[in-house]
Design a protein around this motif. Structure first.
Motif, PDB file in Angstrom:
ATOM      1  N   ARG A  18       0.851  -1.174   0.000  1.00  0.00           N
ATOM      2  CA  ARG A  18       0.000   0.000   0.000  1.00  0.00           C
ATOM      3  C   ARG A  18       0.891   1.229   0.000  1.00  0.00           C
ATOM      4  O   ARG A  18       1.859   1.330   0.747  1.00  0.00           O
ATOM      5  CB  ARG A  18      -0.910  -0.011   1.233  1.00  0.00           C
ATOM      6  CG  ARG A  18      -1.863  -1.177   1.239  1.00  0.00           C
ATOM      7  CD  ARG A  18      -2.664  -1.230   2.524  1.00  0.00           C
ATOM      8  NE  ARG A  18      -3.482  -0.029   2.663  1.00  0.00           N
ATOM      9  CZ  ARG A  18      -4.244   0.213   3.728  1.00  0.00           C
ATOM     10  NH1 ARG A  18      -4.276  -0.652   4.723  1.00  0.00           N
ATOM     11  NH2 ARG A  18      -4.956   1.315   3.804  1.00  0.00           N
ATOM     12  N   PRO A  25       3.157   2.797   9.422  1.00  0.00           N
ATOM     13  CA  PRO A  25       3.258   1.446   9.999  1.00  0.00           C
ATOM     14  C   PRO A  25       4.125   1.400  11.260  1.00  0.00           C
ATOM     15  O   PRO A  25       3.841   0.627  12.176  1.00  0.00           O
ATOM     16  CB  PRO A  25       3.876   0.614   8.871  1.00  0.00           C
ATOM     17  CG  PRO A  25       4.497   1.589   7.952  1.00  0.00           C
ATOM     18  CD  PRO A  25       3.660   2.825   8.031  1.00  0.00           C
ATOM     19  N   THR A  28       2.068   2.533  14.137  1.00  0.00           N
ATOM     20  CA  THR A  28       1.152   1.449  14.518  1.00  0.00           C
ATOM     21  C   THR A  28       1.877   0.417  15.375  1.00  0.00           C
ATOM     22  O   THR A  28       1.345  -0.048  16.382  1.00  0.00           O
ATOM     23  CB  THR A  28       0.567   0.757  13.266  1.00  0.00           C
ATOM     24  OG1 THR A  28      -0.049   1.723  12.428  1.00  0.00           O
ATOM     25  CG2 THR A  28      -0.458  -0.293  13.652  1.00  0.00           C
ATOM     26  N   TRP A  75      -5.602  -3.246   8.996  1.00  0.00           N
ATOM     27  CA  TRP A  75      -5.474  -1.914   8.393  1.00  0.00           C
ATOM     28  C   TRP A  75      -4.357  -1.867   7.357  1.00  0.00           C
ATOM     29  O   TRP A  75      -4.332  -0.978   6.516  1.00  0.00           O
ATOM     30  CB  TRP A  75      -5.162  -0.872   9.480  1.00  0.00           C
ATOM     31  CG  TRP A  75      -6.306  -0.577  10.389  1.00  0.00           C
ATOM     32  CD1 TRP A  75      -7.602  -0.970  10.232  1.00  0.00           C
ATOM     33  CD2 TRP A  75      -6.256   0.171  11.613  1.00  0.00           C
ATOM     34  NE1 TRP A  75      -8.365  -0.521  11.276  1.00  0.00           N
ATOM     35  CE2 TRP A  75      -7.575   0.183  12.150  1.00  0.00           C
ATOM     36  CE3 TRP A  75      -5.254   0.820  12.309  1.00  0.00           C
ATOM     37  CZ2 TRP A  75      -7.883   0.831  13.336  1.00  0.00           C
ATOM     38  CZ3 TRP A  75      -5.557   1.463  13.499  1.00  0.00           C
ATOM     39  CH2 TRP A  75      -6.860   1.471  14.003  1.00  0.00           C
ATOM     40  N   HIS A  76      -3.441  -2.818   7.428  1.00  0.00           N
ATOM     41  CA  HIS A  76      -2.232  -2.740   6.612  1.00  0.00           C
ATOM     42  C   HIS A  76      -2.147  -3.811   5.524  1.00  0.00           C
ATOM     43  O   HIS A  76      -1.191  -3.811   4.760  1.00  0.00           O
ATOM     44  CB  HIS A  76      -0.990  -2.840   7.509  1.00  0.00           C
ATOM     45  CG  HIS A  76      -0.855  -1.686   8.451  1.00  0.00           C
ATOM     46  ND1 HIS A  76      -0.218  -0.514   8.121  1.00  0.00           N
ATOM     47  CD2 HIS A  76      -1.284  -1.523   9.732  1.00  0.00           C
ATOM     48  CE1 HIS A  76      -0.247   0.321   9.150  1.00  0.00           C
ATOM     49  NE2 HIS A  76      -0.895  -0.268  10.140  1.00  0.00           N
ATOM     50  N   ILE A 158       3.231  -6.349   9.935  1.00  0.00           N
ATOM     51  CA  ILE A 158       2.932  -4.983   9.486  1.00  0.00           C
ATOM     52  C   ILE A 158       4.136  -4.382   8.766  1.00  0.00           C
ATOM     53  O   ILE A 158       4.008  -3.816   7.671  1.00  0.00           O
ATOM     54  CB  ILE A 158       2.526  -4.103  10.684  1.00  0.00           C
ATOM     55  CG1 ILE A 158       1.168  -4.544  11.239  1.00  0.00           C
ATOM     56  CG2 ILE A 158       2.469  -2.629  10.282  1.00  0.00           C
ATOM     57  CD1 ILE A 158       0.781  -3.896  12.547  1.00  0.00           C
ATOM     58  N   THR A 161       5.051  -5.451   5.175  1.00  0.00           N
ATOM     59  CA  THR A 161       4.185  -4.948   4.110  1.00  0.00           C
ATOM     60  C   THR A 161       4.780  -3.716   3.436  1.00  0.00           C
ATOM     61  O   THR A 161       4.431  -3.397   2.306  1.00  0.00           O
ATOM     62  CB  THR A 161       2.791  -4.611   4.684  1.00  0.00           C
ATOM     63  OG1 THR A 161       2.315  -5.727   5.443  1.00  0.00           O
ATOM     64  CG2 THR A 161       1.796  -4.327   3.584  1.00  0.00           C
ATOM     65  N   TYR A 162       5.698  -3.043   4.129  1.00  0.00           N
ATOM     66  CA  TYR A 162       6.238  -1.787   3.616  1.00  0.00           C
ATOM     67  C   TYR A 162       7.756  -1.761   3.486  1.00  0.00           C
ATOM     68  O   TYR A 162       8.299  -0.923   2.769  1.00  0.00           O
ATOM     69  CB  TYR A 162       5.834  -0.628   4.548  1.00  0.00           C
ATOM     70  CG  TYR A 162       4.350  -0.541   4.783  1.00  0.00           C
ATOM     71  CD1 TYR A 162       3.512   0.101   3.872  1.00  0.00           C
ATOM     72  CD2 TYR A 162       3.784  -1.129   5.910  1.00  0.00           C
ATOM     73  CE1 TYR A 162       2.150   0.171   4.090  1.00  0.00           C
ATOM     74  CE2 TYR A 162       2.421  -1.060   6.135  1.00  0.00           C
ATOM     75  CZ  TYR A 162       1.602  -0.413   5.222  1.00  0.00           C
ATOM     76  OH  TYR A 162       0.253  -0.355   5.426  1.00  0.00           O
TER      77      TYR A 162
END
Length: 288
Positions: A18, A25, A28, A75-76, A158, A161-162
């Motif tokens: 995303r 992130p 979070t 959310w992620h 989380i 994901t990034y």
């Protein structure tokens, strides 16, 4: 080997990424970590960590945090139906995920394990195991399981994901080490001076960050929560290795054996980590 290490460090998990700010992130993850720690101090006598009543209250707090934490992962990630896979809860490769990482860590601790057997006579051995009760449940089951669930299953999922694997390991291990600074309040409450409590907490931060980095690496490779749980429980059982007791052991013959085991164990751990900790052994299809 250098190429494979570089590829691992700069690879990302096979997610649909995303396009949002890089700090979101991390915020979070810090919130999840803070939520876990704050839950330990919501109850009366909050600094008496060995009070059985406080232990039970803390069980409730951390289990509640674990229950609500998947909301933050949702959310992620784009595919909410894969939440259990993101958490590292799956059947395929489970047996290998339990025993292979445990075996590699067993090699690393060869010296301390041998020292433990030398120093624990039969009478003390039974005395040690007779003490396993609510304290054993906390130290060897609830604490390692919930910590690995929050700091590996949730926080690492989380971050992956990034970020690349290397960035994820760095950030996740730093957050894990930072979370252990709360022990400074318990030590001050025991009457330990602020300076000494700070030194103890800094030392805890260093070794928990190192362990956090290794556990995060294991989680990425195996894609299994149970891998991280068993190595964490194993380390809690053995405790931090006391190298002084090895280097100055009173029996010269046993001291030599202990030193050899330290070196052989470390080399064996390096070799086993390189050869046995590979995604294909754990049917991990999310890493490339």
């Amino acid at each position: 080997m250098a190429i494979s290490v570089y590829s691992f460090a700069n690879a990302k998990h096979n997610h649909n990424y995303r396009d949002i700010g890089q700090s979101y992130p991390i915020i979070t993850c810090l919130f999840l970590s803070t939520l876990y720690v704050l839950g330990l101090y919501l109850w009366p006598n909050k600094y008496l960590r060995d009070d059985p009543v406080v232990i039970k209250y803390r069980f409730f707090s951390v289990l509640l945090t674990c229950l609500i934490s998947p909301i933050f992962i949702c959310w992620h990630i784009s595919n909410k139906s894969d939440i259990l896979i993101h958490l590292g809860i799956r059947k395929s490769g489970l047996i290998a995920a339990i025993f292979i990482p445990l075996f590699t860590l067993f090699l690393l601790f060869l010296g301390p394990i041998y020292l433990w057997f030398l120093e624990n006579k039969e009478k003390e051995y039974h005395k040690y195991y007779s003490k396993i009760s609510i304290y054993g449940l906390r130290n060897y089951i609830i604490a390692p399981l919930t910590e690995e669930y929050i700091f590996r299953s949730c926080i690492v999922s989380i971050l992956l994901t990034y970020h690349t694997h290397s960035k994820t390991i760095f950030i996740a291990s730093f957050i894990f080490g930072l979370a252990h600074f709360h022990h400074i309040f318990e030590n001050i409450n025991k009457g330990i001076s602020l300076n000494r409590a700070l030194i103890i907490s800094c030392f805890q931060f260093i070794y928990t960050t190192i362990f956090g980095a290794y556990s995060t690496f294991v989680f990425i490779i195996t894609d299994h929560l149970m891998s991280c749980f068993v190595i964490h429980a194993f380390c809690n059982i053995l405790g931090f290795p006391d190298l002084n007791r090895i280097y100055y052991y009173h029996d010269l013959k046993q001291r030599k054996i202990l030193k050899y085991l330290l070196v052989l164990g470390f080399l064996g751990w390096l070799f086993a980590t390189k050869t046995l900790l590979k995604p294909q052994f754990f049917q991990n299809e999310r890493i490339y």
